[in-house]
Design a protein around this motif. Sequence first.
Motif, PDB file in Angstrom:
ATOM      1  N   HIS A  77     -31.646  -6.720 -42.548  1.00 50.63           N
ATOM      2  CA  HIS A  77     -31.153  -7.731 -42.299  1.00 50.63           C
ATOM      3  C   HIS A  77     -29.539  -7.695 -42.153  1.00 50.63           C
ATOM      4  CE1 HIS A  77     -34.613  -9.256 -44.252  1.00 50.63           C
ATOM      5  NE2 HIS A  77     -34.629 -10.458 -43.449  1.00 50.63           N
ATOM      6  N   LYS A  78     -29.029  -8.585 -41.327  1.00 52.84           N
ATOM      7  CA  LYS A  78     -27.437  -8.436 -40.974  1.00 52.84           C
ATOM      8  C   LYS A  78     -26.612  -8.303 -42.288  1.00 52.84           C
ATOM      9  CE  LYS A  78     -24.190 -10.694 -37.910  1.00 52.84           C
ATOM     10  NZ  LYS A  78     -23.963 -11.624 -36.870  1.00 52.84           N
ATOM     11  N   GLY A  79     -25.778  -7.291 -42.274  1.00 53.10           N
ATOM     12  CA  GLY A  79     -24.829  -7.052 -43.259  1.00 53.10           C
ATOM     13  C   GLY A  79     -25.118  -6.121 -44.219  1.00 53.10           C
ATOM     14  N   GLU A  80     -26.332  -5.512 -43.982  1.00 54.81           N
ATOM     15  CA  GLU A  80     -26.796  -4.643 -44.975  1.00 54.81           C
ATOM     16  C   GLU A  80     -26.388  -3.030 -44.204  1.00 54.81           C
ATOM     17  OE1 GLU A  80     -31.143  -4.794 -45.374  1.00 54.81           O
ATOM     18  OE2 GLU A  80     -31.021  -6.720 -46.233  1.00 54.81           O
ATOM     19  N   LEU A  81     -26.285  -2.238 -45.422  1.00 56.45           N
ATOM     20  CA  LEU A  81     -25.819  -0.817 -44.822  1.00 56.45           C
ATOM     21  C   LEU A  81     -27.031  -0.032 -44.619  1.00 56.45           C
ATOM     22  CD1 LEU A  81     -23.528   1.159 -44.815  1.00 56.45           C
ATOM     23  CD2 LEU A  81     -23.807   1.673 -47.132  1.00 56.45           C
ATOM     24  N   LEU A  82     -26.977   0.650 -43.462  1.00 55.73           N
ATOM     25  CA  LEU A  82     -28.218   1.556 -43.041  1.00 55.73           C
ATOM     26  C   LEU A  82     -27.687   2.907 -43.232  1.00 55.73           C
ATOM     27  CD1 LEU A  82     -29.406   0.204 -39.425  1.00 55.73           C
ATOM     28  CD2 LEU A  82     -30.238  -0.508 -41.810  1.00 55.73           C
ATOM     29  N   ILE A  83     -28.421   3.882 -43.646  1.00 53.09           N
ATOM     30  CA  ILE A  83     -28.023   5.414 -43.885  1.00 53.09           C
ATOM     31  C   ILE A  83     -29.253   6.200 -43.294  1.00 53.09           C
ATOM     32  CG2 ILE A  83     -28.725   5.209 -46.372  1.00 53.09           C
ATOM     33  CD1 ILE A  83     -26.802   7.467 -46.901  1.00 53.09           C
ATOM     34  N   THR A  84     -29.143   7.089 -42.522  1.00 43.17           N
ATOM     35  CA  THR A  84     -30.081   8.228 -42.198  1.00 43.17           C
ATOM     36  C   THR A  84     -30.500   8.840 -43.128  1.00 43.17           C
ATOM     37  OG1 THR A  84     -28.451   9.517 -41.101  1.00 43.17           O
ATOM     38  CG2 THR A  84     -29.336   8.031 -39.468  1.00 43.17           C
ATOM     39  N   CYS A  85     -31.766   9.064 -43.444  1.00 45.11           N
ATOM     40  CA  CYS A  85     -32.246  10.170 -44.542  1.00 45.11           C
ATOM     41  C   CYS A  85     -33.154  11.130 -44.059  1.00 45.11           C
ATOM     42  CB  CYS A  85     -32.912   8.889 -45.429  1.00 45.11           C
ATOM     43  SG  CYS A  85     -34.325   8.169 -44.909  1.00 45.11           S
ATOM     44  N   ILE A 131     -29.469  -0.836 -47.418  1.00 48.15           N
ATOM     45  CA  ILE A 131     -29.106  -0.926 -48.742  1.00 48.15           C
ATOM     46  C   ILE A 131     -28.615  -2.074 -48.741  1.00 48.15           C
ATOM     47  CG2 ILE A 131     -27.314  -0.111 -50.630  1.00 48.15           C
ATOM     48  CD1 ILE A 131     -27.694   2.656 -49.280  1.00 48.15           C
ATOM     49  N   LYS A 132     -29.020  -3.139 -49.530  1.00 50.58           N
ATOM     50  CA  LYS A 132     -28.363  -4.294 -49.802  1.00 50.58           C
ATOM     51  C   LYS A 132     -27.520  -4.446 -51.156  1.00 50.58           C
ATOM     52  CE  LYS A 132     -29.665  -9.259 -50.085  1.00 50.58           C
ATOM     53  NZ  LYS A 132     -30.606 -10.337 -49.930  1.00 50.58           N
ATOM     54  N   GLY A 133     -26.449  -4.909 -51.442  1.00 52.07           N
ATOM     55  CA  GLY A 133     -25.876  -5.035 -52.449  1.00 52.07           C
ATOM     56  C   GLY A 133     -26.285  -6.195 -53.516  1.00 52.07           C
ATOM     57  N   ILE A 134     -26.303  -6.201 -54.654  1.00 55.58           N
ATOM     58  CA  ILE A 134     -26.628  -7.265 -55.564  1.00 55.58           C
ATOM     59  C   ILE A 134     -25.270  -7.542 -56.295  1.00 55.58           C
ATOM     60  CG2 ILE A 134     -28.074  -8.343 -57.219  1.00 55.58           C
ATOM     61  CD1 ILE A 134     -29.828  -7.386 -54.800  1.00 55.58           C
ATOM     62  N   LEU A 135     -24.588  -8.602 -56.004  1.00 54.39           N
ATOM     63  CA  LEU A 135     -23.451  -9.044 -56.495  1.00 54.39           C
ATOM     64  C   LEU A 135     -22.373  -7.966 -56.544  1.00 54.39           C
ATOM     65  CD1 LEU A 135     -24.709 -10.980 -59.766  1.00 54.39           C
ATOM     66  CD2 LEU A 135     -24.289 -11.785 -57.307  1.00 54.39           C
ATOM     67  N   VAL A 136     -22.476  -6.964 -55.618  1.00 55.14           N
ATOM     68  CA  VAL A 136     -21.265  -6.097 -55.451  1.00 55.14           C
ATOM     69  C   VAL A 136     -20.965  -6.091 -54.118  1.00 55.14           C
ATOM     70  CG1 VAL A 136     -22.150  -4.492 -57.431  1.00 55.14           C
ATOM     71  CG2 VAL A 136     -23.135  -4.225 -55.053  1.00 55.14           C
ATOM     72  N   VAL A 187     -19.769  -0.111 -51.915  1.00 56.34           N
ATOM     73  CA  VAL A 187     -20.928   0.892 -51.823  1.00 56.34           C
ATOM     74  C   VAL A 187     -20.863   2.087 -50.769  1.00 56.34           C
ATOM     75  CG1 VAL A 187     -23.385   1.003 -51.669  1.00 56.34           C
ATOM     76  CG2 VAL A 187     -22.301  -0.766 -53.048  1.00 56.34           C
ATOM     77  N   HIS A 188     -20.397   1.354 -49.565  1.00 51.28           N
ATOM     78  CA  HIS A 188     -20.212   2.476 -48.456  1.00 51.28           C
ATOM     79  C   HIS A 188     -19.339   3.478 -48.809  1.00 51.28           C
ATOM     80  CE1 HIS A 188     -18.660   3.180 -44.262  1.00 51.28           C
ATOM     81  NE2 HIS A 188     -19.720   3.821 -44.355  1.00 51.28           N
ATOM     82  N   ILE A 189     -18.189   2.899 -49.409  1.00 52.69           N
ATOM     83  CA  ILE A 189     -17.108   3.714 -49.764  1.00 52.69           C
ATOM     84  C   ILE A 189     -17.435   4.813 -50.472  1.00 52.69           C
ATOM     85  CG2 ILE A 189     -14.696   4.189 -50.964  1.00 52.69           C
ATOM     86  CD1 ILE A 189     -14.129   1.289 -49.517  1.00 52.69           C
ATOM     87  N   PHE A 190     -18.296   4.444 -51.804  1.00 51.64           N
ATOM     88  CA  PHE A 190     -18.840   5.364 -52.593  1.00 51.64           C
ATOM     89  C   PHE A 190     -19.913   6.433 -51.926  1.00 51.64           C
ATOM     90  CE2 PHE A 190     -22.806   6.356 -54.914  1.00 51.64           C
ATOM     91  CZ  PHE A 190     -22.309   7.156 -55.996  1.00 51.64           C
ATOM     92  N   LEU A 191     -20.597   5.790 -51.228  1.00 49.60           N
ATOM     93  CA  LEU A 191     -21.641   6.748 -50.277  1.00 49.60           C
ATOM     94  C   LEU A 191     -20.840   7.837 -49.365  1.00 49.60           C
ATOM     95  CD1 LEU A 191     -24.426   4.429 -49.717  1.00 49.60           C
ATOM     96  CD2 LEU A 191     -24.614   6.724 -51.161  1.00 49.60           C
ATOM     97  N   LEU A 192     -19.760   7.459 -48.920  1.00 51.14           N
ATOM     98  CA  LEU A 192     -18.972   8.408 -48.085  1.00 51.14           C
ATOM     99  C   LEU A 192     -18.645   9.632 -48.799  1.00 51.14           C
ATOM    100  CD1 LEU A 192     -16.635   5.968 -45.964  1.00 51.14           C
ATOM    101  CD2 LEU A 192     -18.585   7.279 -44.943  1.00 51.14           C
ATOM    102  N   LEU A 247     -31.141   6.170 -55.495  1.00 50.08           N
ATOM    103  CA  LEU A 247     -31.154   5.342 -56.537  1.00 50.08           C
ATOM    104  C   LEU A 247     -30.421   5.664 -58.108  1.00 50.08           C
ATOM    105  CD1 LEU A 247     -34.798   4.076 -56.211  1.00 50.08           C
ATOM    106  CD2 LEU A 247     -32.478   2.674 -55.583  1.00 50.08           C
ATOM    107  N   ASN A 248     -30.547   7.304 -58.202  1.00 51.13           N
ATOM    108  CA  ASN A 248     -30.086   7.723 -59.539  1.00 51.13           C
ATOM    109  C   ASN A 248     -28.661   8.363 -59.467  1.00 51.13           C
ATOM    110  OD1 ASN A 248     -32.242   7.679 -61.881  1.00 51.13           O
ATOM    111  ND2 ASN A 248     -33.377   8.379 -59.660  1.00 51.13           N
ATOM    112  N   ALA A 249     -28.048   8.247 -58.440  1.00 57.95           N
ATOM    113  CA  ALA A 249     -26.666   8.384 -58.372  1.00 57.95           C
ATOM    114  C   ALA A 249     -25.678   7.661 -59.225  1.00 57.95           C
ATOM    115  CB  ALA A 249     -26.173   8.114 -56.787  1.00 57.95           C
ATOM    116  N   LEU A 250     -24.971   8.527 -59.836  1.00 58.11           N
ATOM    117  CA  LEU A 250     -23.890   7.804 -60.837  1.00 58.11           C
ATOM    118  C   LEU A 250     -22.922   6.905 -59.977  1.00 58.11           C
ATOM    119  CD1 LEU A 250     -23.327  10.715 -63.695  1.00 58.11           C
ATOM    120  CD2 LEU A 250     -25.120   8.832 -63.361  1.00 58.11           C
ATOM    121  N   PHE A 251     -22.850   5.700 -60.436  1.00 60.69           N
ATOM    122  CA  PHE A 251     -21.934   4.946 -59.639  1.00 60.69           C
ATOM    123  C   PHE A 251     -21.050   4.319 -60.507  1.00 60.69           C
ATOM    124  CE2 PHE A 251     -21.841   0.388 -57.728  1.00 60.69           C
ATOM    125  CZ  PHE A 251     -21.127   0.682 -56.711  1.00 60.69           C
TER     126      PHE A 251
END
Length: 478
Positions: free
Chosen positions: A376-384, A408-413, A418-423, A446-450
Amino acid sequence: MGIASDLRQSVLQAAMQGKLTTQKAEDGDARGLLLAIREEKEKLVKEKKSKKEKPLAPVTDEEIPFDIPDNWVWARLTECLDVRDGTHDSPKYCNKGYPLVTSKNLKETGIDFSSCKLISLKDYEAINKRSKVDDNDILFAMIGTIGNPILYHGEAQFSIKNMALFKHIGAFIDMEYAYWFLKFAQLDIKKKASGGVQNFVSLTFLRKYLIPLPPLPEQQRIVACVEALMKEIDELEQTEKELESIKAAFPGDMKASLLQAAMQGKLTTQKAEDGDARGLLLAIREEKEKLVKEKKGKREKPLAPITDEEIPFDIPENWAWCRLGDCIKLLSGQDLTPDKYNASGKGTIYITGASNIENGRITVNRWTEFPRAIAHKGELLITCKGTIGEMCFLNIDKVHIARQIMSIKGILVDIKYVHIFLLNYVNTLKANAKSMIPGIERKNVLNALFPLPPLPEQQRIVEKLDQFLPLCDSLSEH
């Protein structure tokens, strides 16, 4: 010069060419203004308040450096202003007395009287017979560091040395306009300076120097426009200085250094009123439980607790380490067989992979009437799969995504955090990609230390990097 300095000069160039403002018929013609100034000067001579000046040669076409609007006029500085200079002698200095201002005492913020040498009352009065500085006068260094104009406001008692003094004649020239003109012209004046060991410009040179003169109302509009733009450039310069500081503190690739600094809480100030991210983590867990009860999400398998050995770096005390999967909803895509999609615009947009993502934007060339894996709109897409790690924010209401993409959809974040973290983390994901066709595994995301900051600080980090990242490439060129 840096980006901000270049921009300032460009703004002033546009201002002096009449490109920042609109010319208005009701302003009249600056030739009439110039005539009024001449009449005022004649009046002052008759009243013995001024000396008659030698007539100057008229302005020639060869002298004119650029075009100006039709209702402006080129004039010499001495035709528009009373141009004087201070003493060029060296009075005897005293322990007590009156400040003698030289070019060394001219700062961006004004005159630094604390660094001035002092002269006697006798010398002060002798110098000020010719060159007393009044409120709204402009000072301009003539020797050494040429330029650095200052529009003086105040009533301090001081004298000037090796400095030009520009005073208004009547109320025909906005002295702030004259100030911005001299800020613009100082680079050219420096180039044309004389001298060997120490450069200088003569009073005669300055008096003959050309100024583009608009009608008074347009002078005032130019001042307002320039000041508004300079304020924005000042903010940019502060950002530029912060970038330089970070560049020095974090050697290596600038973008990588910025992202790493952001993840360590080194770009932002921690504020007590933000609260503690452990409370945010608890709220996220409660929100996830709520979504399960409302059948808006599936119960997920608990992720492994974090051990001290895993933690890669220190973070601020009010942040918390967690797994990325604790804070997001991750949707894996599903491929469709050719009979389930079309190129004729029927149904839901179908995003198949990296070929649909370019420079953070989505290109559309397929649709499906059988959507299942819906982002849905606003979610972050990442090619895998294949070309991995390409990311963009979905700006379409909903799309079906293929296996080559995760959403990826953020839950209260803040999803931008999240995008900056993944960059910052994407190279780790790429290093873990396996098989002939590289791919990011769902479990590795999912297991990435955040490193989780409180939400207000997430937003400050995003705002900071929105400023910094676009400037990195430009800064590296200077």
